[in-house]
Design a protein around this motif. Structure first.
Motif, PDB file in Angstrom:
ATOM      1  N   CYS A 106       0.834  -1.214   0.000  1.00 60.05           N
ATOM      2  CA  CYS A 106       0.000   0.000   0.000  1.00 60.05           C
ATOM      3  C   CYS A 106       0.859   1.250   0.000  1.00 60.05           C
ATOM      4  O   CYS A 106       0.529   2.246  -0.645  1.00 60.05           O
ATOM      5  CB  CYS A 106      -0.952  -0.010   1.189  1.00 60.05           C
ATOM      6  SG  CYS A 106      -2.291  -1.200   1.031  1.00 60.05           S
ATOM      7  N   LEU A 111       1.911   1.731  -3.448  1.00 56.64           N
ATOM      8  CA  LEU A 111       0.789   2.282  -4.224  1.00 56.64           C
ATOM      9  C   LEU A 111       0.682   3.785  -4.015  1.00 56.64           C
ATOM     10  O   LEU A 111       0.426   4.534  -4.962  1.00 56.64           O
ATOM     11  CB  LEU A 111      -0.516   1.590  -3.830  1.00 56.64           C
ATOM     12  CG  LEU A 111      -0.698   0.167  -4.343  1.00 56.64           C
ATOM     13  CD1 LEU A 111      -1.832  -0.531  -3.609  1.00 56.64           C
ATOM     14  CD2 LEU A 111      -0.937   0.155  -5.828  1.00 56.64           C
ATOM     15  N   ALA A 112       0.894   4.235  -2.781  1.00 55.43           N
ATOM     16  CA  ALA A 112       0.846   5.675  -2.490  1.00 55.43           C
ATOM     17  C   ALA A 112       1.951   6.416  -3.224  1.00 55.43           C
ATOM     18  O   ALA A 112       1.715   7.463  -3.841  1.00 55.43           O
ATOM     19  CB  ALA A 112       0.951   5.922  -0.985  1.00 55.43           C
ATOM     20  N   THR A 167       1.257   6.449  -6.946  1.00 53.76           N
ATOM     21  CA  THR A 167       0.178   7.376  -7.275  1.00 53.76           C
ATOM     22  C   THR A 167       0.660   8.820  -7.240  1.00 53.76           C
ATOM     23  O   THR A 167       0.405   9.592  -8.159  1.00 53.76           O
ATOM     24  CB  THR A 167      -0.994   7.192  -6.293  1.00 53.76           C
ATOM     25  OG1 THR A 167      -1.465   5.851  -6.383  1.00 53.76           O
ATOM     26  CG2 THR A 167      -2.130   8.137  -6.609  1.00 53.76           C
ATOM     27  N   PHE A 192       3.684   1.731  -8.890  1.00 56.64           N
ATOM     28  CA  PHE A 192       2.283   1.423  -8.612  1.00 56.64           C
ATOM     29  C   PHE A 192       1.997  -0.051  -8.878  1.00 56.64           C
ATOM     30  O   PHE A 192       1.361  -0.727  -8.057  1.00 56.64           O
ATOM     31  CB  PHE A 192       1.365   2.308  -9.466  1.00 56.64           C
ATOM     32  CG  PHE A 192      -0.085   2.132  -9.157  1.00 56.64           C
ATOM     33  CD1 PHE A 192      -0.676   2.856  -8.130  1.00 56.64           C
ATOM     34  CD2 PHE A 192      -0.868   1.246  -9.870  1.00 56.64           C
ATOM     35  CE1 PHE A 192      -2.019   2.699  -7.828  1.00 56.64           C
ATOM     36  CE2 PHE A 192      -2.211   1.076  -9.575  1.00 56.64           C
ATOM     37  CZ  PHE A 192      -2.787   1.809  -8.549  1.00 56.64           C
ATOM     38  N   ALA A 216       0.771  -5.857  -2.542  1.00 55.26           N
ATOM     39  CA  ALA A 216      -0.389  -5.681  -1.664  1.00 55.26           C
ATOM     40  C   ALA A 216      -1.429  -6.772  -1.876  1.00 55.26           C
ATOM     41  O   ALA A 216      -1.910  -7.373  -0.916  1.00 55.26           O
ATOM     42  CB  ALA A 216      -1.020  -4.309  -1.881  1.00 55.26           C
ATOM     43  N   PHE A 227     -12.739   3.671   2.184  1.00 58.77           N
ATOM     44  CA  PHE A 227     -11.753   3.925   1.130  1.00 58.77           C
ATOM     45  C   PHE A 227     -12.286   4.965   0.146  1.00 58.77           C
ATOM     46  O   PHE A 227     -11.613   5.945  -0.180  1.00 58.77           O
ATOM     47  CB  PHE A 227     -11.439   2.617   0.393  1.00 58.77           C
ATOM     48  CG  PHE A 227     -10.326   2.720  -0.608  1.00 58.77           C
ATOM     49  CD1 PHE A 227      -9.045   2.337  -0.268  1.00 58.77           C
ATOM     50  CD2 PHE A 227     -10.559   3.184  -1.897  1.00 58.77           C
ATOM     51  CE1 PHE A 227      -8.009   2.414  -1.196  1.00 58.77           C
ATOM     52  CE2 PHE A 227      -9.541   3.268  -2.826  1.00 58.77           C
ATOM     53  CZ  PHE A 227      -8.258   2.878  -2.471  1.00 58.77           C
ATOM     54  N   PHE A 264      -6.105   9.742  -3.630  1.00 61.85           N
ATOM     55  CA  PHE A 264      -5.740   8.332  -3.615  1.00 61.85           C
ATOM     56  C   PHE A 264      -4.422   8.126  -2.879  1.00 61.85           C
ATOM     57  O   PHE A 264      -4.230   7.105  -2.227  1.00 61.85           O
ATOM     58  CB  PHE A 264      -5.660   7.762  -5.038  1.00 61.85           C
ATOM     59  CG  PHE A 264      -7.000   7.363  -5.568  1.00 61.85           C
ATOM     60  CD1 PHE A 264      -7.592   6.186  -5.177  1.00 61.85           C
ATOM     61  CD2 PHE A 264      -7.671   8.179  -6.455  1.00 61.85           C
ATOM     62  CE1 PHE A 264      -8.830   5.815  -5.639  1.00 61.85           C
ATOM     63  CE2 PHE A 264      -8.911   7.824  -6.941  1.00 61.85           C
ATOM     64  CZ  PHE A 264      -9.497   6.637  -6.534  1.00 61.85           C
ATOM     65  N   THR A 265      -3.524   9.075  -2.954  1.00 65.20           N
ATOM     66  CA  THR A 265      -2.277   8.970  -2.196  1.00 65.20           C
ATOM     67  C   THR A 265      -2.578   8.886  -0.709  1.00 65.20           C
ATOM     68  O   THR A 265      -2.020   8.044   0.005  1.00 65.20           O
ATOM     69  CB  THR A 265      -1.361  10.175  -2.500  1.00 65.20           C
ATOM     70  OG1 THR A 265      -1.064  10.197  -3.891  1.00 65.20           O
ATOM     71  CG2 THR A 265      -0.076  10.094  -1.699  1.00 65.20           C
ATOM     72  N   TRP A 322      -4.104   5.443   0.204  1.00 64.85           N
ATOM     73  CA  TRP A 322      -3.113   4.356   0.199  1.00 64.85           C
ATOM     74  C   TRP A 322      -2.178   4.481   1.394  1.00 64.85           C
ATOM     75  O   TRP A 322      -1.800   3.476   1.998  1.00 64.85           O
ATOM     76  CB  TRP A 322      -2.336   4.309  -1.103  1.00 64.85           C
ATOM     77  CG  TRP A 322      -3.142   3.794  -2.261  1.00 64.85           C
ATOM     78  CD1 TRP A 322      -3.364   4.430  -3.448  1.00 64.85           C
ATOM     79  CD2 TRP A 322      -3.832   2.539  -2.348  1.00 64.85           C
ATOM     80  NE1 TRP A 322      -4.160   3.646  -4.252  1.00 64.85           N
ATOM     81  CE2 TRP A 322      -4.468   2.487  -3.598  1.00 64.85           C
ATOM     82  CE3 TRP A 322      -3.991   1.469  -1.473  1.00 64.85           C
ATOM     83  CZ2 TRP A 322      -5.227   1.401  -4.017  1.00 64.85           C
ATOM     84  CZ3 TRP A 322      -4.755   0.389  -1.879  1.00 64.85           C
ATOM     85  CH2 TRP A 322      -5.359   0.357  -3.138  1.00 64.85           C
TER      86      TRP A 322
END
Length: 142
Positions: free
Chosen positions: A37, A40-41, A44, A52, A59, A104, A113-114, A117
């Motif tokens: 995650c 992912l942050a 993003t 990503f 994840a 979420f 979204f950052t 995540w």
């Protein structure tokens, strides 16, 4: 999703033969999910597709394949009351499954979204600490 299937099946085989404390493995998998995650942050916020994609694989593939090992640990730790223990776990899992996407979505739409995540990564770290503590308490009680 093929990584998630492979990790669940592979870890299930390993757990059935070699794992004496599934909760320790669950801790590692949840922590891996938190790291995923976090990736992912970063992916993003920096618009880096490779970061990503790696975060998604870690994840989902490793971080969210823990449930089978968790149930194995719950059943092993609750001899004589397995049905009651797994029903409590199912209740918590169902609540998370129902509320998780709502939270979420609310955070993603109101912030970014950052942020969502990063929040998921932080929750994963807290969950890993809780799982590690619970694993210790289960081993100590035996």
């Amino acid at each position: 999703s093929s990584v998630a299937v492979a990790s669940r099946v592979g870890l299930g085989v390993v757990a059935n033969r070699f794992v004496t404390c599934p909760f320790a493995w669950v801790t590692g998998m949840v922590l891996s999910g938190a790291i995923g995650c976090g990736l992912l942050a970063v992916g993003t916020s920096l618009h880096q597709l490779a970061v990503f994609a790696l975060g998604a694989i870690v994840a989902i593939g490793v971080g969210w394949g823990w449930s089978g090992l968790f149930y194995l640990g719950v059943v092993g730790a609750s001899r004589g009351c397995e049905a009651k223990a797994t029903s409590v776990v199912q209740l918590g899992g169902g609540a998370g499954t129902a509320l998780g996407p709502l939270v979420f979505g609310a955070v993603a739409s109101s912030m970014s979204f950052t942020a969502v995540w990063l929040g998921a990564a932080c929750v994963g770290v807290v969950a890993a600490v809780a799982m590690s503590t619970g694993s210790y308490l289960v081993r100590r009680a035996r």
